[in-house]
Scaffold this active site. Sequence first.
Site, short mmCIF file in Angstrom:
data_model
loop_
_atom_site.label_atom_id
_atom_site.label_comp_id
_atom_site.label_asym_id
_atom_site.label_seq_id
_atom_site.Cartn_x
_atom_site.Cartn_y
_atom_site.Cartn_z
CG HIS A 107 -2.01 -1.05 1.14
ND1 HIS A 107 -2.56 -1.50 -0.04
CD2 HIS A 107 -2.61 -1.76 2.13
CE1 HIS A 107 -3.47 -2.42 0.23
NE2 HIS A 107 -3.51 -2.61 1.52
CG HIS A 177 -7.64 -0.91 2.99
ND1 HIS A 177 -8.21 -1.78 3.90
CD2 HIS A 177 -6.61 -1.59 2.42
CE1 HIS A 177 -7.54 -2.91 3.90
NE2 HIS A 177 -6.56 -2.83 3.01
CD GLU A 312 -8.08 -3.69 -0.03
OE1 GLU A 312 -6.99 -3.24 -0.45
OE2 GLU A 312 -8.15 -4.69 0.71
#
Length: 345
Positions: A107, A177, A312
């Site tokens: 991420h 998220h 996501e």
Amino acid sequence: MSTGTGTEPSVPGDPTTVTLTAGDLQVALVSTGAAVTRLLVGGGSGDGPEEGVNVVLGHQHLSSYREVGGYLGTVVGRCANRIDGGRLPLGGTTHQLVRNDRGNTLHGGSDGLDRREWRLEGATGTEATWSLTSPDGDQGFPGTLQVRVRYAVAPGVVSIEYTATTDAPTPVNLTNHAFFALDGEGAGDTGGHLLGVDADAYLPTREDQIPTGEVRDVEGTPFDLREAAEVSTVLAEEDDEQVRIAGGIDHHYVVPGEGLRRHATLVGRSGRRLEVWSDQRGIQVYTGAHFDGTLRGTSGSVYQRGAGIALETQGFPDAVNHESFPSVLLRPGQTYRSRTEWHLT
């Protein structure tokens, strides 16, 4: 803490908060990570958001979005999901990214966009736009990236629009998220939720959850969710190698088609229903195996395993290291655009 619809840039220690309302839907946002901190849907009374139920996980204190992290409701990037060894081969040069997950980059690195203070460019009662500049070399990524995220609400719908530009080639893969718990934040494990995914293929992973490069048909596997199934039934498939690796589901599903289309559905025991629509190529589904009671949530409850489910929408993980995967590279002169919608009934 500042509140309302001002356009002053937020600074560390003073996050900006915004609340958007439409019908019996209310969304609370904070500048740290441009995060969704609460998503209230009307309760059975029909008296509006003040009687609603919060259906996303969030931190008890706003400072925890920066100090603790955990991606709860935040925008993640520059490049969502995992990158093998933090290696970014680009134009004959391999850039080394910050590694924050078992030797890989997750991420966007340990100080990704989810930990930053975003600037509130403007807001009304039904929409808000946040912006952020990620400088050249940020977490090892080349190029200065300008990012905007616009949230908007209408009765029963939350829309998220992402745009980004760069002054040098760089991978961009943005998503939100949020962890959904449709029976209510803090209500306990989501194993009883019905989960459907509009995909006929998924990406299996290695032990460290980096994609192997294979695009595998869901037919005959626990990952076949073309007809919705109870999440607990998938978690019970412990003999399946991929379920074991992820402790459930933490996999990218490939959604056929182009443009805005449904990617996934989730229905709680309560009957509350979420549909996730997006123009992205796929969706990472994560059943929340990492929650272990160390995070305290919005309601003050602690989050145990399976407290929420992340849906996501995004491009393929580790696409920068797989030539067969669709590219996530953004070049100067191009504009990254993506849209996701949460439909709640």
